[in-house]
Write an enzyme that holds these catalytic residues in place. Structure first.
Site, short mmCIF file in Angstrom:
data_model
loop_
_atom_site.label_atom_id
_atom_site.label_comp_id
_atom_site.label_asym_id
_atom_site.label_seq_id
_atom_site.Cartn_x
_atom_site.Cartn_y
_atom_site.Cartn_z
N HIS A 1 -41.34 67.75 -50.87
CA HIS A 1 -42.29 67.75 -49.62
C HIS A 1 -41.42 67.56 -48.28
O HIS A 1 -42.00 68.12 -47.17
CB HIS A 1 -43.13 66.32 -49.59
N GLY A 2 -40.14 67.54 -48.53
CA GLY A 2 -39.19 67.26 -47.31
C GLY A 2 -39.50 66.03 -46.11
O GLY A 2 -40.06 65.12 -46.66
N THR B 1 -47.14 35.21 -67.24
CA THR B 1 -45.85 34.94 -66.11
C THR B 1 -45.90 33.76 -65.30
O THR B 1 -47.05 33.52 -64.92
CB THR B 1 -45.80 36.27 -65.36
N GLU B 2 -44.55 33.29 -65.15
CA GLU B 2 -44.62 31.83 -64.35
C GLU B 2 -43.44 32.13 -63.35
O GLU B 2 -42.81 33.14 -63.45
CB GLU B 2 -44.53 30.68 -65.41
N PRO B 3 -43.37 31.08 -62.30
CA PRO B 3 -42.30 31.25 -61.30
C PRO B 3 -40.82 31.25 -62.39
O PRO B 3 -39.98 32.04 -61.86
CB PRO B 3 -42.34 30.02 -60.60
N SER C 1 -39.38 37.93 -67.88
CA SER C 1 -38.92 38.67 -69.01
C SER C 1 -38.95 37.77 -70.46
O SER C 1 -39.28 38.19 -71.38
CB SER C 1 -37.42 39.37 -68.67
N ARG D 1 -48.81 48.41 -73.15
CA ARG D 1 -47.74 49.45 -72.87
C ARG D 1 -48.04 50.78 -73.13
O ARG D 1 -47.53 51.65 -72.31
CB ARG D 1 -46.64 48.89 -73.57
N GLU E 1 -45.84 44.64 -67.02
CA GLU E 1 -46.04 44.64 -68.50
C GLU E 1 -44.74 45.02 -69.48
O GLU E 1 -44.53 45.55 -70.44
CB GLU E 1 -47.14 45.72 -69.00
N GLY E 2 -43.67 44.43 -68.67
CA GLY E 2 -42.42 44.53 -69.45
C GLY E 2 -41.45 45.58 -68.61
O GLY E 2 -41.90 46.63 -68.76
N1 COS Z 1 -46.45 41.81 -82.16
C1 COS Z 1 -46.76 40.74 -83.01
N2 COS Z 1 -45.71 39.59 -83.07
C2 COS Z 1 -44.58 39.77 -82.15
C3 COS Z 1 -44.42 40.84 -81.38
C4 COS Z 1 -45.16 41.75 -81.44
N3 COS Z 1 -45.32 42.91 -80.67
N4 COS Z 1 -43.31 40.72 -80.79
C5 COS Z 1 -42.65 39.56 -81.20
N5 COS Z 1 -43.55 38.82 -82.03
C6 COS Z 1 -43.55 37.67 -82.65
C7 COS Z 1 -42.02 37.65 -83.58
O1 COS Z 1 -42.42 38.35 -84.92
C8 COS Z 1 -41.68 36.08 -83.70
O2 COS Z 1 -42.60 35.56 -84.70
P1 COS Z 1 -41.72 34.62 -85.78
O3 COS Z 1 -41.04 33.56 -84.99
O4 COS Z 1 -42.91 34.21 -86.71
O5 COS Z 1 -40.98 35.67 -86.33
C9 COS Z 1 -42.31 35.77 -82.25
O6 COS Z 1 -43.29 36.51 -81.77
C10 COS Z 1 -41.06 35.54 -81.09
O7 COS Z 1 -40.70 36.95 -81.12
P2 COS Z 1 -39.12 37.20 -80.54
O8 COS Z 1 -38.05 36.11 -81.14
O9 COS Z 1 -38.83 38.58 -80.52
O10 COS Z 1 -39.29 36.56 -79.10
P3 COS Z 1 -38.46 36.63 -77.87
O11 COS Z 1 -38.34 35.29 -77.22
O12 COS Z 1 -36.91 37.08 -78.30
O13 COS Z 1 -38.83 37.76 -76.86
C11 COS Z 1 -39.52 39.73 -75.67
C12 COS Z 1 -39.04 38.76 -76.99
C13 COS Z 1 -38.22 39.46 -74.74
C14 COS Z 1 -39.81 41.01 -76.19
C15 COS Z 1 -40.76 39.04 -75.06
O14 COS Z 1 -40.68 37.86 -74.32
C16 COS Z 1 -41.08 40.23 -73.79
O15 COS Z 1 -42.14 40.97 -74.33
N6 COS Z 1 -41.14 39.79 -72.77
C17 COS Z 1 -41.74 40.68 -71.58
C18 COS Z 1 -42.78 39.92 -71.22
C19 COS Z 1 -43.74 40.82 -70.25
O16 COS Z 1 -43.94 41.86 -70.69
N7 COS Z 1 -44.14 40.32 -69.24
C20 COS Z 1 -44.95 40.98 -68.31
C21 COS Z 1 -46.01 40.31 -67.61
S1 COS Z 1 -47.42 40.29 -68.56
S2 COS Z 1 -48.43 41.76 -67.60
#
Ligand code: COS
Length: 387
Positions: free
Chosen positions: A339-340, A125-127, A131, A244, A364-365
């Site tokens: 617990h009120g 994560t960055e500023p 998501s 997750r 973690e999302g």
């Molecule tokens: N396992 C393996 N590869 C994955 C994957 C997974 N679970 N999810 C996505 N990928 C791959 C995709 O297949 C895609 O690869 P190709 O381009 O070769 O097809 C690539 O990664 C990009 O995936 P996608 O297009 O789905 O990326 P998006 O930018 O649309 O983002 C989300 C997907 C929103 C789901 C992702 O950015 C996310 O999980 N965000 C939340 C982050 C988070 O949990 N942060 C918490 C802080 S960390 S504690």
């Protein structure tokens, strides 16, 4: 998959005893001092808690996913901060190396993570990138035999304690999305790294997050996870799939503790001449909580078994994280209600847990990101997942 029932039972008994005798009695102190006592961390190291999921070849227990979630159900009956200090070594702080690291990287780092000598941390994560993780802007520019890293990471769990970061950074600025991201192993003591002041959070005192700032930090090319550029986003997603499931399990543990505490309270608290647990409106709250807890537990065990079986559990993991964390929030709310007035007073653990578990729906999302992952997958399939 449980590899050996007797060993698993022994491990669960050890955890249950440790939680009852060492962790729960120390909860107040941790909340007051914002610090887990060194003696407890030392005991955790000794028992092997930092290496639960690291393969046995590297000094860990090599727990299967099912073994790990069962253990997490027990461990997280105590304050979430206790899991947090060892959680990154078993989850997001080590799994990048476990899943995608080269044999040399595994040899070099995993034993030190398994022993707890190093605390691992996951810097995604960055500023400006939460998501939308693929939009991260921290750069890693190849310069001879090092990458030069610049950028800021935010809300990084265990950053103040970390010895090792799994860092996601952009190696190809021309690729704006996921394809330009690579993952690195970065030693926390490297020149050019500054860890900010710990964030002041709503809850989970004793668990720390902070900014991590990279300024011309030089990372050896050998620390590029898997040795290939452009794979870092996928590594991060694979790590989060597993994480997750574990967070889901932590929600089950916390909810079962809250429900137990609430049962004890409602059985002892008398109004209208009898324990309030005898009243149907209180029982409705207890019953809804019990049923949802059971549902979350069952789905997590199912998903864990599927992962052990080699199935892709990305969707299952999002279902588990979403349902279990929302369930945990509802249970916390009902438990405060039952617990009120006492539920609003910090003398009772439920007040603290209510604040602590709020984070489960965010990190973690977020719930909304889990919805997006599940919804997208369903739209792509065009049919419901049949189990
Ligand atoms: N396992 C393996 N590869 C994955 C994957 C997974 N679970 N999810 C996505 N990928 C791959 C995709 O297949 C895609 O690869 P190709 O381009 O070769 O097809 C690539 O990664 C990009 O995936 P996608 O297009 O789905 O990326 P998006 O930018 O649309 O983002 C989300 C997907 C929103 C789901 C992702 O950015 C996310 O999980 N965000 C939340 C982050 C988070 O949990 N942060 C918490 C802080 S960390 S504690």
């Amino acid at each position: 998959m449980i590899r050996d029932q007797d060993t698993q039972r022994l491990l669960l008994d050890t955890v249950t005893r440790f939680v009852r005798e060492r962790l729960i009695p120390a909860e107040e102190e941790v909340a007051e001092t914002d610090r887990i006592p060194d003696a407890i961390v030392a005991e955790m190291r000794e028992i092997g808690f930092f290496g639960l999921t690291v393969p046995e070849a590297y000094g860990g227990f090599g727990l299967t996913m099912e073994e790990e979630v069962e253990l997490t159900f027990e461990l997280t009956r105590a304050s979430p901060a206790f899991r947090s200090i060892m959680g990154t070594n078993n989850g997001i702080g080590s799994q990048g190396i476990v899943i995608d690291g080269t044999p040399e990287q595994k040899d070099k780092w995993l034993p030190r993570l398994a022993s707890g000598e190093l605390i691992g941390s996951f810097a995604l994560t960055e500023p400006g990138s939460g998501s939308d993780a693929a939009s991260l802007t921290t750069t890693a520019k190849l310069d001879g035999d090092v990458y030069v890293v610049n950028g800021t990471k935010r809300y990084i769990t265990n950053a103040p304690e970390a010895g090792l970061f799994t860092l996601m950074a952009r190696t190809d600025p021309a690729q704006k999305g996921a394809a330009g991201v690579s993952a690195f192993i970065v030693e926390a003591g490297s020149p050019g790294i500054t860890v900010g002041k710990p964030d002041r959070k709503m809850g989970q005192r004793g668990a720390h997050t902070a900014d991590v700032i990279f300024e011309n930090c030089r990372v050896p090319v050998g620390n590029l996870i898997g040795g290939r550029e452009g794979q870092g986003f996928k590594t991060a997603m694979k790590v989060l799939d597993k994480g997750r499931l574990t967070i889901g399990a932590a929600c089950v543990g916390a909810a079962s503790r809250m429900l137990d505490d609430t049962l004890a309270y409602t059985l002892s608290r008398k109004q209208f001449g009898e324990p309030i647990a005898n009243f149907q409106l209180i029982q409705a709250m207890l019953a809804d909580s019990q049923a949802e807890l059971y549902a979350a537990r069952s789905m997590i065990v199912d998903a864990a078994r599927r992962r052990d079986d080699g199935q892709d559990v990305s969707i299952h993991a999002s279902c588990c994280k979403m349902f279990a964390s929302e369930m945990c929030g509802r249970v916390a709310d009902r438990c405060v209600q039952a617990h009120g007035g006492a539920g609003y007073i910090s003398d009772y653990p439920i007040e603290r847990f209510f604040r602590d578990v709020r984070l489960f729906r965010i990190y973690e999302g977020t719930t909304q990101i889990q919805q997006l992952i599940i919804g997208r997958a369903l739209a792509k399939r065009g049919s419901a997942m049949t189990y």
